[in-house]
Motif scaffolding. Sequence first.
Motif, PDB file in Angstrom:
ATOM      1  N   ALA A   1      -7.006   1.806   0.600  1.00  0.00           N
ATOM      2  CA  ALA A   1      -7.816   3.176   0.794  1.00  0.00           C
ATOM      3  C   ALA A   1      -7.391   3.894   1.899  1.00  0.00           C
ATOM      4  CB  ALA A   1      -9.067   2.877   0.332  1.00  0.00           C
ATOM      5  N   ASP A   2      -7.406   3.336   2.978  1.00  0.00           N
ATOM      6  CA  ASP A   2      -7.252   4.026   4.249  1.00  0.00           C
ATOM      7  C   ASP A   2      -5.812   4.846   4.471  1.00  0.00           C
ATOM      8  OD1 ASP A   2      -6.598   1.521   4.512  1.00  0.00           O
ATOM      9  OD2 ASP A   2      -6.904   1.698   6.541  1.00  0.00           O
TER      10      ASP A   2
ATOM     11  N   CYS B   1       0.852  -1.179   0.116  1.00  0.00           N
ATOM     12  CA  CYS B   1       0.123  -0.047   0.128  1.00  0.00           C
ATOM     13  C   CYS B   1       0.861   1.365   0.090  1.00  0.00           C
ATOM     14  CB  CYS B   1      -0.878   0.006   1.137  1.00  0.00           C
ATOM     15  SG  CYS B   1      -2.304  -1.272   1.371  1.00  0.00           S
TER      16      CYS B   1
ATOM     17  N   SER C   1       0.355   5.170  -1.781  1.00  0.00           N
ATOM     18  CA  SER C   1      -0.050   6.282  -0.763  1.00  0.00           C
ATOM     19  C   SER C   1       1.205   7.246  -0.643  1.00  0.00           C
ATOM     20  CB  SER C   1      -0.189   5.763   0.711  1.00  0.00           C
ATOM     21  OG  SER C   1       0.854   4.944   1.183  1.00  0.00           O
TER      22      SER C   1
ATOM     23  N   ARG D   1      -8.306  -2.148  -3.168  1.00  0.00           N
ATOM     24  CA  ARG D   1      -9.272  -1.697  -2.237  1.00  0.00           C
ATOM     25  C   ARG D   1      -8.719  -1.470  -0.730  1.00  0.00           C
ATOM     26  NH1 ARG D   1     -14.382  -5.339  -2.631  1.00  0.00           N
ATOM     27  NH2 ARG D   1     -13.446  -5.310  -4.860  1.00  0.00           N
TER      28      ARG D   1
ATOM     29  N   ALA E   1     -12.197   0.153   3.167  1.00  0.00           N
ATOM     30  CA  ALA E   1     -10.844  -0.414   3.139  1.00  0.00           C
ATOM     31  C   ALA E   1     -10.474  -1.289   4.461  1.00  0.00           C
ATOM     32  CB  ALA E   1      -9.568   0.571   3.116  1.00  0.00           C
TER      33      ALA E   1
ATOM     34  N   ALA F   1      -7.519   6.788  -4.447  1.00  0.00           N
ATOM     35  CA  ALA F   1      -7.979   5.433  -3.564  1.00  0.00           C
ATOM     36  C   ALA F   1      -8.877   4.614  -4.475  1.00  0.00           C
ATOM     37  CB  ALA F   1      -8.515   5.963  -2.604  1.00  0.00           C
ATOM     38  N   GLU F   2      -9.434   4.823  -5.570  1.00  0.00           N
ATOM     39  CA  GLU F   2     -10.352   4.114  -6.324  1.00  0.00           C
ATOM     40  C   GLU F   2      -9.476   3.375  -7.117  1.00  0.00           C
ATOM     41  OE1 GLU F   2     -13.528   3.541  -6.413  1.00  0.00           O
ATOM     42  OE2 GLU F   2     -14.572   5.416  -5.531  1.00  0.00           O
TER      43      GLU F   2
ATOM     44  N   LEU G   1     -14.774   5.356   1.524  1.00  0.00           N
ATOM     45  CA  LEU G   1     -13.664   4.145   0.741  1.00  0.00           C
ATOM     46  C   LEU G   1     -12.679   3.975   2.014  1.00  0.00           C
ATOM     47  CD1 LEU G   1     -12.895   6.592  -2.299  1.00  0.00           C
ATOM     48  CD2 LEU G   1     -13.640   4.137  -2.429  1.00  0.00           C
TER      49      LEU G   1
END
Length: 541
Positions: free
Chosen positions: A146-147, A77, A81, A143, A176, A138-139, A172
């Motif tokens: 997303a956070d 992730c 991010s 999935r 997540a 995020a989309e 979202l």
Amino acid sequence: MMAFSSRSSGVRSGLLALLTLCGGAGCAAGGAEREARSPADPSSVEKAPPSAPATPSAAAIRLPPTLSAVPAPAEHCATFSAPSRQPERPPACEDPAQAREALAVALEAADVTERARQLADLEECPVWPPGVLRALRAESAPRECADAIIEPALEGAKPRPRKDVEDALLGLLTGARLSRLVRQAPHFEPPHDKQRFRAFFSERLVPWIRTEAQAIERLSSFGAGLSGYGRGVAAIAAGLADMRFVEVARAVRLPDELKRDDELTSTYYTALDQALEPRKTRGRDAALAGLREFAIEGVLRDARLDEAQALLSTLYAGRRIDALQRLLLPPLPGAQPTTVEQRLAAKLPSFYAPLLLAHADARNPQFLAALCERGIPRSVRSELDASTLAEPVRDTYARALLELGQRYWRAQDFRRAGELSRLPAERASDERRLAAAIARALENGPRDAREMMLRGAFAEDPPDVTGLDELTSAAGGISGVAAYDAAYLLSLAPPRESAPAFFVELGRRYRQAAKRLRDPAQQRLALEQAKAAEQTARAAR
């Protein structure tokens, strides 16, 4: 619940512990209804004009609870991010047209990592409404990440996003965290004997179930306080988590010495299913509440929609929410975008298209065809319903509404598609005649997916296939498609008592359709359905 024999008291006590969990974790039916609360008439919501941006309040954005039961985002992730690679605003940001071109290029990137980098580079462009590019990041990411993308942006966000965008971000983020729950139950290590299973059940499995259930409850409650698209995202994630709960609990391995006892095994799984039924119902209701929000937003293609419908169809095989997906619809016009607005329309999820393409003309045939690649937003439907439409636009709109109805079992979409398809024209095309006949068959069906799952597909009357039957003698490929659709829709409304004559007639209809269909795959499908109907007729005799 069936009684356990005395030699199975350990399993019985463990199962009783499991049965108490729903009360402790708030998963009674009442909790499901609270989470699934929504307007009594979804159509009244949809007909309302798009809401104006809410004035941001000075209060800090309230984030969902941080819970120890939720695993931290995975290492991958961090790729999604990561902040922009560019220390300064990129040159494309200086001109709105260039910024939109750069956004289209980013969304068209095949590699998800490169897409994430390009979106991060564009986020600070002033042309976008606050928060929208962060939500798109995020989309476009996995999935469960997303956070990790959204939370840093919401802590002291300035300027604050408008209410619907803020709720989308929070939905979202919540989704997540829910997506990382109930992924794998504690593993029962060998040797798989009864005594060790009793300890495993009470010391590891039951506490894990209780912790996961409480985490789902708290995140679900937060998501239920959101609105619109964000509420839908969170509700679907909550429903999927609850329904995963059922599958994971059923997959727990029994001790070998207990599995050899057929009576005990049957008793165990019967009691387990009874214990899990409230959570299964809760998951269904939450997922249906989320799908209702997606229907209002006009979402046609989304991985969350596919996953929710697939899981609901597995757990409720007698009332498959995806049953209409096997209908043969007239083809949608293929999108061939030539402008940057059309390219964006083909790639943006439905919620974001009105936010970023507010000045585009939905009555343009190429733009509308591009939009239909992902969905047909509520504001676009309002614009089209208030306009006099050229025939190509009218046909595309009617076809998109057919698919919206097909996805969500919404009678109102079939009715509107029928109205558009039956309007006078110089010469009605085969596609328009077929669309009108399908709409006629379904326009008096269930109001929405929830009504279909609670009452059945055609609780009062069978579908009206008169229009489809009239087309079976038409020239060209339309006759085979109409014949197949008529047979298939009738198969969704069988008589309450097995009637051999009904299934014999159904088999005949499918075989006639197979003779008229031109596509080999469709021919094979019709013949498979014919054989199934004929086998049912023989069994009914």
